[in-house]
Design a protein around this motif. Structure first.
Motif, short mmCIF file in Angstrom:
data_model
loop_
_atom_site.label_atom_id
_atom_site.label_comp_id
_atom_site.label_asym_id
_atom_site.label_seq_id
_atom_site.Cartn_x
_atom_site.Cartn_y
_atom_site.Cartn_z
N PHE A 36 0.84 -1.20 0.00
CA PHE A 36 0.00 0.00 0.00
C PHE A 36 0.88 1.25 0.00
O PHE A 36 0.66 2.17 -0.79
N LEU A 37 1.85 1.30 0.87
CA LEU A 37 2.71 2.48 0.98
C LEU A 37 3.53 2.70 -0.28
O LEU A 37 3.71 3.85 -0.71
N SER A 38 3.99 1.63 -0.91
CA SER A 38 4.78 1.79 -2.13
C SER A 38 3.89 2.28 -3.29
O SER A 38 4.35 3.03 -4.15
N GLN A 39 2.62 1.86 -3.31
CA GLN A 39 1.70 2.35 -4.35
C GLN A 39 1.52 3.86 -4.26
O GLN A 39 1.30 4.52 -5.26
N TRP A 40 1.59 4.38 -3.05
CA TRP A 40 1.38 5.82 -2.84
C TRP A 40 2.69 6.56 -2.65
O TRP A 40 2.67 7.73 -2.28
N THR A 41 3.81 5.91 -2.94
CA THR A 41 5.15 6.49 -2.80
C THR A 41 5.32 7.22 -1.47
O THR A 41 5.77 8.36 -1.42
N TRP A 42 4.93 6.54 -0.39
CA TRP A 42 5.04 7.12 0.94
C TRP A 42 6.49 7.08 1.38
O TRP A 42 7.17 6.06 1.24
N THR A 43 6.99 8.18 1.91
CA THR A 43 8.39 8.26 2.31
C THR A 43 8.51 8.26 3.83
O THR A 43 7.53 8.40 4.54
N GLY A 44 9.73 8.13 4.30
CA GLY A 44 10.01 8.18 5.73
C GLY A 44 10.17 6.79 6.32
O GLY A 44 10.15 5.78 5.62
N LYS A 45 10.34 6.77 7.62
CA LYS A 45 10.62 5.54 8.34
C LYS A 45 9.48 4.54 8.22
O LYS A 45 8.31 4.88 8.34
N LEU A 46 9.85 3.29 8.00
CA LEU A 46 8.90 2.18 8.00
C LEU A 46 9.51 1.08 8.86
O LEU A 46 10.57 0.55 8.52
N VAL A 47 8.86 0.77 9.97
CA VAL A 47 9.36 -0.26 10.88
C VAL A 47 9.06 -1.65 10.32
O VAL A 47 9.88 -2.55 10.37
N GLY A 48 7.86 -1.81 9.79
CA GLY A 48 7.49 -3.08 9.17
C GLY A 48 7.18 -4.18 10.17
O GLY A 48 7.47 -5.34 9.92
N ASP A 49 6.54 -3.81 11.27
CA ASP A 49 6.16 -4.84 12.24
C ASP A 49 4.66 -4.80 12.50
O ASP A 49 3.94 -3.92 12.00
N ASP A 50 4.18 -5.77 13.29
CA ASP A 50 2.74 -5.87 13.56
C ASP A 50 2.21 -4.68 14.36
O ASP A 50 1.07 -4.27 14.15
N ALA A 51 3.02 -4.10 15.22
CA ALA A 51 2.59 -2.93 16.00
C ALA A 51 2.31 -1.75 15.07
O ALA A 51 1.32 -1.03 15.24
N GLU A 52 3.17 -1.57 14.10
CA GLU A 52 2.97 -0.48 13.14
C GLU A 52 1.71 -0.72 12.31
O GLU A 52 0.91 0.19 12.09
N LEU A 53 1.52 -1.96 11.88
CA LEU A 53 0.32 -2.33 11.13
C LEU A 53 -0.93 -2.04 11.95
O LEU A 53 -1.90 -1.44 11.44
N GLU A 54 -0.95 -2.44 13.19
CA GLU A 54 -2.12 -2.21 14.06
C GLU A 54 -2.37 -0.72 14.27
O GLU A 54 -3.53 -0.28 14.31
N ALA A 55 -1.31 0.07 14.41
CA ALA A 55 -1.46 1.52 14.58
C ALA A 55 -2.09 2.15 13.34
O ALA A 55 -2.97 3.02 13.45
N VAL A 56 -1.69 1.70 12.16
CA VAL A 56 -2.26 2.24 10.92
C VAL A 56 -3.71 1.80 10.78
O VAL A 56 -4.57 2.59 10.39
N ARG A 57 -3.99 0.54 11.10
CA ARG A 57 -5.39 0.07 11.05
C ARG A 57 -6.27 0.89 11.99
O ARG A 57 -7.40 1.25 11.64
#
Length: 178
Positions: A36-57
């Motif tokens: 999703f983030l790459s489709q929107w060319t989102w920049t900046g830090k990406l942790v790539g863990d479940d906590a980050e996924l849950e925060a975005v959800r």
């Protein structure tokens, strides 16, 4: 263009993000979030863990509230997001983009960056009295949200094909009556 490019981009990304959680979960795992983030060319830090996924959800529900908010409620929601993040708006230029606003550092948490980008966009929406551009799809069987960026404010359906499906159903109904 109705708004500045970065405002329109933040609004469209927010629509896409909110709509990842309407019927089926479209962000089932970290890999889907990264896509999703790459489709929107989102920049900046990406942790790539479940906590980050849950925060975005979790952020999706917060963003969705703007689509039913009154002007005063939208102001409070946007101001709250900016206060929580201690947003500090700055003009930046990167990745081929001309100057645009950022209000968080690139190493801020992903959900915070998304929230602040959207809140900054909402400032323009609210100040231009354009809150009515945030809509829910007019199809009776769809709960997706949309932002109407058309000049004449005529967009009624989401990107999911609802307009075509609704028009085809209306055509079939007319044909069966004749």
């Amino acid at each position: 263009m109705i708004f500045a490019h970065d405002t329109e981009e933040a609004l469209v990304v927010a629509v896409a993000l909110v709509n990842t959680g309407t019927e089926a979960e479209l962000l089932p795992d970290v890999s889907a979030l990264e896509t999703f983030l790459s489709q929107w060319t989102w920049t900046g830090k990406l942790v790539g863990d479940d906590a980050e996924l849950e925060a975005v959800r979790a952020l999706r529900l917060r963003l969705r509230r703007f689509w039913t908010a009154t002007e005063d409620e939208a102001v409070e929601l946007a101001n709250g997001m900016l206060r929580e993040a201690r947003a500090l708006p700055q003009l930046v230029k990167h990745d081929g983009w001309d100057y645009h606003l950022h209000a968080t550092p690139p190493d801020a948490d992903l959900d915070v960056r998304i929230a602040v980008e959207f809140a900054m966009a909402m400032l323009d929406v609210i100040r231009t009295k354009s809150l009515d551009r945030l809509r829910t799809c007019a199809a009776t069987d769809c709960e997706d949200v949309l932002v109407d960026l058309s000049k004449n404010r005529s967009r009624r359906f989401c990107e999911g094909g609802c307009g075509n499906r609704t028009n085809a159903a209306a055509y079939r109904a007319r044909k069966s009556r004749s």
